[in-house]
Structure formats: C-alpha cells, structure tokens
Design a protein around this motif. Structure first.
Motif, PDB file in Angstrom:
ATOM      1  N   CYS A 749      -0.551 -44.908 -18.986  1.00 22.30           N
ATOM      2  CA  CYS A 749      -1.065 -46.572 -18.994  1.00 22.30           C
ATOM      3  C   CYS A 749      -1.769 -46.485 -17.984  1.00 22.30           C
ATOM      4  O   CYS A 749      -1.358 -46.172 -16.464  1.00 22.30           O
ATOM      5  N   ALA A 750      -3.468 -46.659 -17.506  1.00 17.72           N
ATOM      6  CA  ALA A 750      -4.664 -46.825 -17.596  1.00 17.72           C
ATOM      7  C   ALA A 750      -4.767 -45.464 -16.878  1.00 17.72           C
ATOM      8  O   ALA A 750      -4.495 -44.421 -17.353  1.00 17.72           O
ATOM      9  N   SER A 751      -4.513 -45.435 -15.364  1.00 16.37           N
ATOM     10  CA  SER A 751      -4.578 -44.110 -14.687  1.00 16.37           C
ATOM     11  C   SER A 751      -3.509 -43.193 -14.537  1.00 16.37           C
ATOM     12  O   SER A 751      -3.698 -42.165 -13.587  1.00 16.37           O
ATOM     13  N   ASP A 752      -2.673 -43.890 -14.995  1.00 17.20           N
ATOM     14  CA  ASP A 752      -0.914 -42.501 -14.379  1.00 17.20           C
ATOM     15  C   ASP A 752       0.250 -42.550 -15.189  1.00 17.20           C
ATOM     16  O   ASP A 752      -1.039 -43.213 -16.339  1.00 17.20           O
ATOM     17  N   CYS A 785       1.906 -52.851 -21.211  1.00 21.47           N
ATOM     18  CA  CYS A 785       1.496 -52.272 -20.033  1.00 21.47           C
ATOM     19  C   CYS A 785       0.041 -51.830 -20.973  1.00 21.47           C
ATOM     20  O   CYS A 785      -0.056 -50.816 -19.850  1.00 21.47           O
ATOM     21  N   ARG A 786       0.559 -51.280 -21.934  1.00 17.83           N
ATOM     22  CA  ARG A 786      -0.720 -51.226 -22.836  1.00 17.83           C
ATOM     23  C   ARG A 786      -1.303 -49.563 -22.251  1.00 17.83           C
ATOM     24  O   ARG A 786      -2.080 -48.645 -22.404  1.00 17.83           O
TER      25      ARG A 786
END
Length: 804
Positions: A749-752, A785-786
């Motif tokens: 989810c994005a960077s984590d 949350c993509r």
C-alpha cells in the motif's frame, strides 16, 4: 642493435627536404625502410607476427604494454596462451583466414597479471613472393574502456554449458574449504568439462562434490602448493597465471585461475608437456615491414608531426578514403577528414604531439565520394632521426556500430518476449521491432500446422490477411530446417533459384530473408522479411541477428505452448484445492481466494473446513512456498494429508507432527509450508489448534475486543522433528474468527505493507461484521487502500451460530 634501430640509424642522415639527396634511390629506400621499421615498433596498436602454427615471432612495444609480457617472454610461445576462450580461434578465426585471408572481431584475452579483458583483433595471412602462406600478422587494440561494465567470461545456463563443454582446454569449478581460522586447507570439485577428463584422466562422476585431498591423496605435500595458491584466488580475488609441474599426473600445465564469486574459483588449463620448439623467425627487414603494412586490414597513415604532411599510407588506408596512395603521400593530413572538422581534429593531435603522448578517439573520415565514415583512430608520436612523426591506425567503425545497433535491437526484442509467457500478446511488437532493425519493408510471422503455413501477424504491406492458409512449398522454406535452422538470405529474389522468381518479379520483390523457427527437432514456424524499395546485400551481422532472433522466438513459442498447457492443468488443480462444503451445522462461514497474477499458473495457498465426529468442525488454512505445478502438487499433498489425519481422530498437534514427516520427504531444502489446523467444538466453544509458522488467526469478540492466537512453531518441512503441543481458546457465539495467508498483510500500500496492525484495526472498527461477509470486506479494504498484491491471498472467517 635491433633491426628497427639499425634501419633508423642508417636513414638518420637522409633529408627529404634536400632534393638531390631525396632523389638518390638508396637514400629513398633506406628512408622508407626506416619509416616502416619505426612505424611498427612505435605503433600505438599492438602488432604480433606468428608462424603458421601460431608461435610468436615478433611483437612491438604496444603488445608489451597491452599484455604485460616483454618480447623476450612472448617469443616462441603459442599466441593461444593469451586467449581466454580456448577453441575460439579454431571456430572463428582460422576458418576465416582459410577462406579470405583475414579476420577481425572482438576476443577475450589474458594479461600477464591474470586479468581477462577484451581486445579488437585484426589478423591476416602473410605470404611470400610466390603467394605461399608463411605466417600470420595480428593488430591488437585494447577496448576495455570502450565497453560498459566488466566483460563476463562465462554466461549462465545453456550459454555457459555450451562454452565449457566445447572448450579444448581443461576447465574446473571449485569451492575452497577453510579451517576455523579461515586458512585454505582443501577444495571441492563442483564442475569439470570433457577436456578436463582427457587432460587429467579423472572422471567427472567420480570426483564431483569430492575434496581434492580425497581425489588426489598427498596433494597437500605437493611442492606446487596448489591449495594455498587457489585459496588466495578464492578468498582474495587475485587471479593467477602460472606454469607448473603436477606430480600427481607427471605433466606440466599452464593454468589460469580466477574467482567468479566469493570462496569459489575456476581454472582453465592446458597440457604444455610436449610444447613444440619455436620456428625460425621471419627475416628480411624490407619484406617483413612492407608485408606487415600492406596486409594490415586497418588503415595506417604516417605524417610529419611538424608539417602534417603524410609520408606513408597502406592499401587499407587507400581503400578507406577511396584514393590511391599516390594521391595521399605528400598531401596534408587534413585531407583525411571532413573540411569543417579538419582544424578541430588538427588542434587535438597537435596538443598530444606537444605532450609527446598518444591518443585514441572516434572521429569522422571523409571518403572520396563525399560520405563520412565513423572511425576509431589510435595515434602515437615517435622520432626518426631528427624528424618527429605521427603514426595513426584508423579502424572503420561502420560494421561495429551496425553490430551494436543490431545487438541493442535484439536485446529490445528479448525484453519484449520475456515480459510475458503469452507470446501471442507481444508477437506483433516483436515483428515490427525486428523488421525495423534489419530495415525490411514488410515482415510476416507464420506458424506451421500440418502441411500449411498459417499467417499469424503482419508488419508493413501484405496482399494477405492474418489467418490465411498457404501451402508449405509456396513460401520456399529453407531445406532441412530441422538439421540446419539457419536464416536464408536472398539478395536478388528475382533471379535466385531459392526464391519464387516468377512471384518476386510479379510483386516487385527485390530481396528476401527467411528465418526458420525450430525447437526440439520440430519446425514451429517461419519469419519472412521482404524488401521492395531496394535490394539488400545482407551483412554477416544481419544474418547473425536473424539466427539469434529465430532462436529467441522459437524458445518463446515453445514456452508459450507449455504455459498454455500448464494453465489448463493449473486451473483444474486450483479448483480442487479450494473445494469446500456449502454449509456446516451451527457454523456460519465465508471464504475468498484471489491470485496475485494471471501468469502465476497456481499458487500455494489453500484452505478447507469440514465436519468431524461429534459436534466438532475442522478448519485448515496454509501456504506452500513457490508457484506452478510443482507447488500445486505439493499443496494438494499437504492439504489432503492434514485432512486425512483429522478424519482419523488425531489432535491438531499430532496432525502437524505427522504431516511434517511427509513434508520432509516430499520437499527440497528450498521449500517449506505454513499451516494452521483448528478443531472447534460448536457446543462447548473450545477451539483446539496448532499453528506451524502461519500468520496467527484473529478473534473479534462480541464486545469488540481483539485476541490474536498464539504461534511459535516453525513451518513444515524445515526440521526433522516438530514438537507439537495443542493450544486452546474459548470462542463464544458470534465471536468472529478470521484466518488468512500472508498475501493479505504483505500487500503493498503505497510505500509500506498493509500489515497485521491495519488488519486488526479494520476488524475492530467495522461494526456488525458477519462471518459470511468478512472475507469480501477485507479484500475490498485492500482495494480501497490501492494495495498491490505481491502474493496470492486466501481468507476464511467463521463463527458459532447456535441452534438459531
């Protein structure tokens, strides 16, 4: 006094600016001989002369600089000792010398200090006045700096094995063994080639994975101290080149050893016990230097450093700029370059002349026709008597640049092919990219089905649409494609019997390139490239491009068909792994499975739930490492083994212990499985469970509290013995139990990652979450949350519903 110096000394008194002296025949000859002698001794590129057996007779100063060996160390030795690829000359260079008298190309060679580096070699046959071959001359240029990155000696997989097995020199790959203090005390045989067996008498099957002290008892006392020498190579990375007597074999070997990775080393060696004596060197200064100059395939020009006037040129130089030597000698060196570049180039050369340094650079050379030719020029300054001269060796880069262009396009094609196992999705792009690379007007991709070619894809103009069937012989396919899957290049399609001449004239076809697609002695298809606007004289580089392209596409087609077959099997296996009952008494349950990729074939995630004796319900979730059919078979084995032991009445801990025994037998060292097994008594609410390395299930209580079940055991298939003690927890009606695989918490989810904490908070903060809807809502949260799935996911939720 060396021969070159003697000639220079005799010519030192000649003054070309004095007409009377310059017109004296003896003085002119001596002056030209002096120029020739100093030309080769002071040439910036290395020059070597060998006899017909390849033993070195002459080397100039540049050769000493390139290889690190003095002339005395080289003289009489086989030039093959400097090659890093045994057999390369026999396969590539010698056939070309036999057919056309010269060869040029890139070669990997060895320095005196053991380094392996690339050179560009131009070699040609030296003949006497009767035209009989008497030796070989090679011009060498170090191209290390012009190549990006370090040159790798071996490639992996098929290319590595092909190279090793076809080497005429012995090859061995070892791992060093050290004592507790890190000192080398032994080494292990990991791989050898057939030449190794021939040169040592040792058999591969008898030595692989064995220590040298066991294979050759007493080697630790050998004065050569092989273990220490090779230990230094493997531990410190210092390559060595040595000639040594081996007592165990009563032979002398020439050995090169280097480190491909830490604690490992490779050796390449040859038997030099019966080395032949060196033949007599060629004699005669004028004949030697003149033949060197004339037979060199690279252009050579010599100019007066002060005036820039050209005083010498060879035949290759004449051909490079399209002018006879008589129109070159006596002219200013600026004539060699485009007029607009002449001053810039001249200033560069004069800068290095002032420093008495050599220089290598890429410049443009102007041909008599007006076209500019890219060339690499290596020049140096030397003194002849009182005269300061510049010698330049010009190498036409047209072929090399074209070869790099084709190589880049081939890499682009391979990148496209490797982007997916579904070849049909990229074949159009592959066809257009390859057609652009070889400047074809149109291209077509055919598959062979029975006695017909099926047109699959088209690039450029075509009279046919995809899907049409064309009889086998109409395309004039290359004969014996299975035995010789080489491209067929037809420059004149209208007059060549290998083409359909009548059809070529009718449609205006000028040239044609056919590339067979063959794999496992089976013809798969054919690539057809057509040229209408102009006739194409296919170069060796373009034909080589076609050969490599055919191999890549053939492999891609084979893999695509295997993939298609595996997908069908995988689909059936996946369904069987996820078959569960529609309902269970007193239990409300929900489940979901999602694959991270449509090309994963089948993942290792599995789950199951089933009724057991009395009021108990069994629930299982797990994950086997790996993808594909092998992982699917192992997953099926683990799942059904657990279920079988559950039906026999064993506790979760006992089930896991017994399943681990099966796993250790079925798995290799790189494979493991995580699993959770639970038995829920729907009357008492007691959940007895065991968790082997799996993410812990989460219980959301009716009051909103969250409990995370205990774990602590390693995965299945890791330890021979698994201590399995059951754990228990009380579950009330409508408490929500959620089990999941690690693909949920490892989703990006994005960077984590999504993580366990985020999953817990979602369950805590989602009111009235039922077992039947929980898995879908968790997955929807991942989508919201993509999150990007990095692994397959499986989620199972259940709760006790009571009699109602």
């Amino acid at each position: 006094m060396p021969e070159g110096e003697l000639l220079a000394h005799e010519a030192a008194g000649a003054n070309p600016s004095n007409p009377s002296q310059a017109n004296t025949p003896g003085s002119v000859l001596e002056a030209r001989l002096a120029v020739l002698a100093h030309t080769f001794d002071n040439a910036p590129d290395g020059i070597q002369v060998t006899n017909l057996d390849g033993h070195i007779l002459y080397a100039n100063r540049a050769i000493e600089r390139i290889y690190g060996f003095t002339m005395g160390e080289q003289e009489g030795k086989p030039v093959s000792e400097m090659n890093a690829e045994p057999g390369f000359a026999e396969e590539h260079i010698i056939p070309s010398l036999n057919s056309c008298g010269y060869w040029d190309g890139e070669v990997l060679v060895k320095h005196k200090d053991g380094r392996i580096f690339p050179i560009w070699l131009t070699t040609s046959v030296v003949k006497n006045d009767e035209g009989k071959p008497i030796g070989l001359m090679g011009i060498t240029r170090d191209i290390t700096k012009s190549k990006q990155g370090e040159v790798e000696l071996f490639e992996r997989d098929a290319k590595y094995r092909s190279l090793v097995e076809n080497m005429t020199d012995g090859f061995a790959f070892h791992k060093i063994v050290v004592d507790e203090e890190g000192r080398p005390l032994d080494y292990v045989f990991l791989d050898v080639n057939e030449a190794f067996e021939r040169l040592t008498g040792l058999k591969r099957e008898e030595i692989i994975n064995k220590r040298v002290t066991k294979v050759l008892p007493g080697i630790e006392q050998d004065p050569a101290d092989w273990i220490s020498i090779y230990g230094k190579v493997a531990l410190e990375g210092e390559a060595v080149r040595l000639e040594q007597y081996a007592h165990q074999f009563d032979k002398w070997y020439s050995v090169a050893a280097f480190r491909p990775m830490k604690d490992h080393f490779m050796t390449i060696f040859e038997d030099i016990t019966e080395r032949k004596k060196v033949e007599m060197a060629l004699s005669g200064s004028e004949k030697k230097y003149r033949k060197f100059l004339e037979l060199a395939n690279d252009a050579i020009f010599v100019a007066d450093a002060e005036t820039g006037i050209l005083v010498e040129a060879n035949r290759a130089g004449s051909q490079l700029i399209g002018r006879p030597i008589s129109e070159i000698v006596g002219k200013h060196q600026s004539m060699l370059h485009p007029p607009e570049k002449a001053k810039q180039y001249g200033d560069i050369f004069m800068e290095y002349v002032a420093k008495n340094q050599g220089v290598t650079m890429e410049l443009l050379v102007r041909h008599a026709s007006g076209r500019d030719i890219p060339a690499e020029i290596s020049s140096s300054v030397f003194k002849l008597g009182e005269k300061l001269l510049i010698i330049g060796i010009f190498r036409d880069l047209t072929a090399r640049n074209r070869a790099k262009e084709l190589s880049d396009k081939l890499n682009e094609v391979n990148s496209i092919i490797n982007s997916t196992l579904k070849f049909g999705e990229v074949v159009g792009k592959v066809l257009s990219t390859s057609a652009t690379a070889i400047v074809a007007d149109s291209a077509a991709f055919f598959l062979l089905e029975g006695d017909n070619w099926i047109l699959e894809k088209i690039h450029g103009p075509s009279a046919h649409e995809p899907g049409i069937k064309i009889p086998y012989d109409v395309l004039n396919p290359p004969p014996r494609m299975v035995e010789n899957p080489a491209p067929v290049a037809i420059s004149d399609a209208q007059n060549d019997d290998r083409a359909n001449k009548e059809m070529a004239r009718k449609i205006g076809l000028r040239s044609l390139l056919l590339v067979p697609l063959v794999s496992d002695e089976r013809v798969l298809g054919l690539l057809v490239y057509r040229y209408f606007t102009k006739r194409s004289e296919f170069t060796l580089g373009e034909i080589d491009f076609g050969m490599k392209l055919g191999a890549s596409i053939s492999l891609a087609l084979k893999n695509a068909r295997l993939f298609s077959g595996q997908q069908n099997i995988a689909s059936a296996l996946q369904k069987s792994l996820l078959v569960v009952p529609e309902s269970l008494p007193h239990i409300r349950i929900g489940h979901i499975y999602r694959s991270a990729s449509d090309v994963a074939l089948v993942g290792g995630d599995f789950y199951d739930y089933f009724p057991l004796h009395g009021n108990k319900v069994g629930v299982v979730i797990g994950d086997v490492s790996g993808k594909g059919l092998d992982a699917a078979v192992l997953t099926s084995t683990i799942k059904h083994t657990i279920k079988g032991y559950a039906f026999e009445g064993h506790s979760p801990g006992a089930i896991m212990s017994k399943t681990n025994i099966i796993a250790m037998q079925e798995m290799d060292s790189s494979t493991f499985a995580t699993a959770f097994v639970g038995m829920l008594d729907t009357q008492s609410g007691v959940l007895t469970y065991f968790c082997a390395g799996h993410p812990p299930p989460i219980i959301k209580r009716q009051n909103g509290d969250i409990d995370i079940l205990e774990t602590g055991s390693p995965p299945l298939g890791v330890l021979d013995f698994l201590e399995c003690r059951d754990k228990q927890v009380i579950v009330s009606e409508r408490d929500l139990i959620t089990l999941y695989t690690d693909g949920v918490i490892e989703a990006r989810c994005a960077s984590d990652m999504f993580g366990e904490n985020r999953l817990v908070e979602f369950l805590r903060n989602t009111p009235s979450l039922s077992a039947t809807e929980a898995p879908e809502k968790i997955f929807s949260e991942l989508i919201r949350c993509r999150c990007k799935l990095s692994d397959d996911i499986a989620i199972v939720s259940l709760s006790i519903q009571g009699d109602s």
